[in-house]
Design a protein around this motif. Structure first.
Motif, PDB file in Angstrom:
ATOM      1  N   LYS A   3       8.405  -2.948  -4.698  1.00 20.25           N
ATOM      2  CA  LYS A   3       7.518  -3.868  -5.412  1.00 20.25           C
ATOM      3  C   LYS A   3       6.173  -3.988  -4.703  1.00 20.25           C
ATOM      4  O   LYS A   3       5.123  -4.061  -5.346  1.00 20.25           O
ATOM      5  N   LEU A   6       4.117  -0.899  -5.480  1.00 16.14           N
ATOM      6  CA  LEU A   6       3.530  -0.988  -6.808  1.00 16.14           C
ATOM      7  C   LEU A   6       2.395  -2.003  -6.864  1.00 16.14           C
ATOM      8  O   LEU A   6       1.383  -1.798  -7.535  1.00 16.14           O
ATOM      9  N   PHE A   7       2.553  -3.111  -6.129  1.00 21.03           N
ATOM     10  CA  PHE A   7       1.510  -4.127  -6.065  1.00 21.03           C
ATOM     11  C   PHE A   7       0.225  -3.547  -5.476  1.00 21.03           C
ATOM     12  O   PHE A   7      -0.869  -3.733  -6.021  1.00 21.03           O
ATOM     13  N   LEU A   9      -0.598  -0.439  -5.363  1.00 25.24           N
ATOM     14  CA  LEU A   9      -1.114   0.571  -6.278  1.00 25.24           C
ATOM     15  C   LEU A   9      -1.955  -0.069  -7.377  1.00 25.24           C
ATOM     16  O   LEU A   9      -3.040   0.423  -7.704  1.00 25.24           O
ATOM     17  N   VAL A  10      -1.474  -1.177  -7.922  1.00 23.19           N
ATOM     18  CA  VAL A  10      -2.236  -1.884  -8.958  1.00 23.19           C
ATOM     19  C   VAL A  10      -3.535  -2.427  -8.378  1.00 23.19           C
ATOM     20  O   VAL A  10      -4.599  -2.328  -9.013  1.00 23.19           O
ATOM     21  N   ILE A  11      -3.480  -2.990  -7.180  1.00 25.30           N
ATOM     22  CA  ILE A  11      -4.700  -3.487  -6.524  1.00 25.30           C
ATOM     23  C   ILE A  11      -5.698  -2.349  -6.339  1.00 25.30           C
ATOM     24  O   ILE A  11      -6.902  -2.506  -6.556  1.00 25.30           O
ATOM     25  N   SER A  12      -5.186  -1.181  -5.948  1.00 19.81           N
ATOM     26  CA  SER A  12      -6.052  -0.023  -5.740  1.00 19.81           C
ATOM     27  C   SER A  12      -6.727   0.409  -7.040  1.00 19.81           C
ATOM     28  O   SER A  12      -7.923   0.716  -7.058  1.00 19.81           O
ATOM     29  N   ILE A  13      -5.969   0.431  -8.114  1.00 19.49           N
ATOM     30  CA  ILE A  13      -6.542   0.841  -9.404  1.00 19.49           C
ATOM     31  C   ILE A  13      -7.595  -0.163  -9.874  1.00 19.49           C
ATOM     32  O   ILE A  13      -8.684   0.228 -10.323  1.00 19.49           O
ATOM     33  N   ILE A  14      -7.301  -1.446  -9.754  1.00 13.51           N
ATOM     34  CA  ILE A  14      -8.254  -2.474 -10.187  1.00 13.51           C
ATOM     35  C   ILE A  14      -9.519  -2.435  -9.329  1.00 13.51           C
ATOM     36  O   ILE A  14     -10.641  -2.522  -9.847  1.00 13.51           O
ATOM     37  N   SER A  24     -10.099   0.159  -2.479  1.00 15.65           N
ATOM     38  CA  SER A  24      -9.236   1.011  -3.284  1.00 15.65           C
ATOM     39  C   SER A  24      -8.539   2.060  -2.426  1.00 15.65           C
ATOM     40  O   SER A  24      -7.339   2.290  -2.565  1.00 15.65           O
ATOM     41  N   SER A  27      -5.909   0.330  -0.130  1.00 17.45           N
ATOM     42  CA  SER A  27      -4.734  -0.092  -0.889  1.00 17.45           C
ATOM     43  C   SER A  27      -3.880   1.105  -1.285  1.00 17.45           C
ATOM     44  O   SER A  27      -2.652   1.036  -1.261  1.00 17.45           O
TER      45      SER A  27
END
Length: 57
Positions: A3, A6-7, A9-14, A24, A27
């Protein structure tokens, strides 16, 4: 642990979408490390379970 990977990864994409390339990249690196640690822990626990399992016959 997965988890957290994945968290991050989402921070990196945003962060990448908003132009924060330093955040980015950091993260994404953390997500990659956590993912491989998760895979390593999964394999170790799988081997332990397979080696110590008692057969029911």
């Amino acid at each position: 642990m997965l988890k957290l990977a994945l968290f991050f990864l989402v921070i990196s994409i945003i962060a990448g979408l908003f132009g924060f390339t330093g955040i980015s990249a950091a993260s994404a690196g953390i997500a990659k490390i956590l993912f491989f640690l998760f895979i390593l822990a999964f394999v170790v626990f799988l081997l332990i379970a397979l080696l110590t399992a008692k057969t029911i016959l």
